[in-house]
Design a protein around this motif. Structure first.
Motif, PDB file in Angstrom:
ATOM      1  N   GLU A 131       9.534   0.596   0.380  1.00  0.00           N
ATOM      2  CA  GLU A 131      10.009  -0.663   0.047  1.00  0.00           C
ATOM      3  C   GLU A 131       9.406  -1.862  -0.553  1.00  0.00           C
ATOM      4  OE1 GLU A 131      12.642  -1.610   3.341  1.00  0.00           O
ATOM      5  OE2 GLU A 131      13.448   0.451   3.305  1.00  0.00           O
ATOM      6  N   ARG A 132       8.056  -1.811   0.151  1.00  0.00           N
ATOM      7  CA  ARG A 132       7.001  -2.917  -0.129  1.00  0.00           C
ATOM      8  C   ARG A 132       6.436  -3.024  -1.292  1.00  0.00           C
ATOM      9  NH1 ARG A 132       4.445  -1.751   4.324  1.00  0.00           N
ATOM     10  NH2 ARG A 132       5.772  -2.826   5.502  1.00  0.00           N
ATOM     11  N   TYR A 133       5.884  -1.800  -1.756  1.00  0.00           N
ATOM     12  CA  TYR A 133       5.228  -1.723  -3.093  1.00  0.00           C
ATOM     13  C   TYR A 133       6.030  -1.018  -4.387  1.00  0.00           C
ATOM     14  CZ  TYR A 133       1.691  -2.135   0.493  1.00  0.00           C
ATOM     15  OH  TYR A 133       0.917  -2.657   1.755  1.00  0.00           O
ATOM     16  N   ASN A 134       7.152  -0.402  -4.182  1.00  0.00           N
ATOM     17  CA  ASN A 134       7.813   0.110  -5.238  1.00  0.00           C
ATOM     18  C   ASN A 134       8.649  -0.814  -5.648  1.00  0.00           C
ATOM     19  OD1 ASN A 134       8.107   2.361  -7.155  1.00  0.00           O
ATOM     20  ND2 ASN A 134       9.808   3.054  -5.862  1.00  0.00           N
ATOM     21  N   GLN A 135       8.939  -2.099  -5.897  1.00  0.00           N
ATOM     22  CA  GLN A 135       9.855  -2.825  -6.039  1.00  0.00           C
ATOM     23  C   GLN A 135      10.301  -2.867  -7.792  1.00  0.00           C
ATOM     24  OE1 GLN A 135       9.209  -6.951  -4.681  1.00  0.00           O
ATOM     25  NE2 GLN A 135       9.142  -6.377  -2.545  1.00  0.00           N
ATOM     26  N   THR A 136       9.110  -2.419  -8.565  1.00  0.00           N
ATOM     27  CA  THR A 136       9.280  -2.198  -9.710  1.00  0.00           C
ATOM     28  C   THR A 136      10.125  -1.079 -10.212  1.00  0.00           C
ATOM     29  OG1 THR A 136       7.075  -1.422 -10.136  1.00  0.00           O
ATOM     30  CG2 THR A 136       7.324  -3.697 -10.528  1.00  0.00           C
ATOM     31  N   GLY A 137      10.109   0.018  -9.513  1.00  0.00           N
ATOM     32  CA  GLY A 137      10.901   1.193  -9.538  1.00  0.00           C
ATOM     33  C   GLY A 137      10.158   2.084 -10.265  1.00  0.00           C
TER      34      GLY A 137
END
Length: 447
Positions: A357-363
């Motif tokens: 959730e914290r680091y994969n916001q760009t998907g």
């Protein structure tokens, strides 16, 4: 669960996580009884059990203290290495003293039996114990339907080679699936059909069509915590598989190798919905205790028992290991350790999901909703060079497994993913490990 056991598990967790460090003085019996809202005798029982396990020690007129440990050295792995590759249980929580006690007791109890070859079906007392043990997960079977095997792998190999009463020849396997079994099927040139399984599940229209038209002997599937996808069937899907097996005379080989990890008590195995004796239920003890035990269990329909026993032929599982496991289950140690390791792994999966959730916001990475077990796949963009990614992560001291090995070599619709295992990834390393993976994937320089 008994109150003193839940207290014991909570203290063990605090010790492992470093909240209670070496030499730390535990709360007094009076303070602990107020903290846990129980009697002093319950606290004394929990402390006594922790003393017996050499986790704490008492000092007269002073109190209870945590035994000095070396948990910062992870059994041969650098403390800087993030291990997302290992599928074996965490050695730091292995119940050495408990199982050593069971081995010693087994030698005393079964000393004369240890000089015999034993029963190829398995130690009778263990099979009696397994009747009630399996019933806890809605697998109801008589002792004579239970066969102890040298791990689940032996049972899978026998089932692949032996004839079935439906007279069919092909094995249907999911793609992706258990890599070691897929390699065995390829090496033995056993006829295989495939069906895609994704985070969204199976195409049940295709499953029915294959059952109906493709001469399927049995369908091999992992109903819970699929390796490598981490996903599980819901109740309706399990019922549908059992119904289709009955309708088209196809057997189901249900590999429930992680039956004890984070199991939803409302979701029973496929075996529980089988009304026509077409499900072979397999369970391993490797993920709870340790792989070297090499003990698995096969619960077989009546019409497969004789053939399976003929192919098994001889005793190939240690009587001593079987006797120790029997004692380990009977005295409640297995159940207690199951709760410990299940809670531990659930917390690690939670940390992993929070890091995503914290680091994969760009998907860049896609993952299914996995909340228990030990596996989750990191699905990658098509442009990623998987081999180079694994190499780059290794250079950053992060061990991962590429998804390619979980497919048959002839399967053309492979997805690119990393299989992430949290069984030996230490909680304090998971966040940084996920961050590093996403950084490498997002670089995008793959050509």
């Amino acid at each position: 669960m008994k109150k003193y056991v839940s207290i014991l598990l909570d203290i063990e967790l605090k010790i492992r996580e470093g909240q209670y460090r070496s030499g730390y003085k535990l709360p007094s019996v009076r303070d602990a009884s107020e903290q846990y809202k129980c009697s002093k005798s319950t606290i004394l029982r929990a402390y006594a059990e922790l003393e017996r396990k050499h986790a704490i020690y008492s000092v007269p007129q002073s109190g209870y203290y945590v035994v000095e440990t070396h948990s910062d050295v992870h059994h041969g792995h650098s403390s800087d290495c993030v291990d997302f590759a290992s599928a074996s249980p965490d050695l730091n929580v292995f119940p050495y003293l408990d199982f050593q006690h069971c081995l010693n007791q087994a030698i005393d109890t079964y000393k004369y039996h240890l000089f015999t070859y034993g029963d190829s079906q398995g130690l009778e007392t263990l099979r009696y114990t397994l009747v009630s043990h399996l019933a806890d997960t809605q697998v109801f079977a008589k002792k004579d339907r239970i066969i102890v095997t040298s791990g689940v792998q032996q049972a899978l190999e026998i089932l692949a080679k032996m004839p079935f009463p439906n007279g069919k020849e092909k094995i249907l396997v999911e793609q992706p699936s258990y890599d070691i079994y897929l390699r065995f099927l390829e090496e033995e040139s056993i006829p295989v059909n495939t069906i895609a399984r994704t985070a969204e599940g199976l195409d049940f229209y295709e499953l029915e069509n294959q059952f109906k038209q493709e001469n399927i002997k049995f369908f091999y599937t992992m109903s819970r915590h699929h390796n490598p996808l981490g996903i599980s069937y819901n109740t309706e899907e399990r019922k549908t598989i059992a119904a289709l097996a009955a309708k088209y005379d196809v057997f189901i080989v249900e590999d429930d190798y992680m039956a004890d990890l984070g199991v939803d008590p409302l979701v029973d195995p496929i075996y529980a919905y089988d009304q026509t004796e077409r499900t072979i239920y397999l369970k391993s003890f490797s993920k709870i205790i340790f792989p070297g035990l090499r003990l698995g269990v096969a619960v077989l329909p009546e019409n497969l028992l004789e053939t399976f026993s003929t192919y098994k032929r001889y005793v190939d599982t240690s009587i001593l290991s079987q006797a120790a496991l029997d004692i380990y289950i009977k005295n409640g140690m297995y159940e207690r350790h199951k709760h410990t390791i299940s809670k531990l792994y659930s917390e690690r999966i939670h940390i992993l999901n929070k890091a995503l959730e914290r680091y994969n916001q760009t998907g860049y990475i896609q993952t299914p909703a996995v909340t228990s077990g030990v596996y989750t796949p990191f699905k990658l963009p098509r442009t990623v060079n998987l081999e180079r990614l694994v190499y780059n992560l290794k250079a950053r001291n992060i061990q991962v497994v590429a998804g390619k090995g979980f497919y048959l070599s002839s399967y053309r619709e492979q997805q690119k993913f990393l299989r992430i295992s949290i069984s030996r990834a230490q909680p304090e390393q998971i966040d940084q490990g996920v961050k590093s993976i996403i950084e490498e994937v997002s670089k995008g320089n793959w050509y």
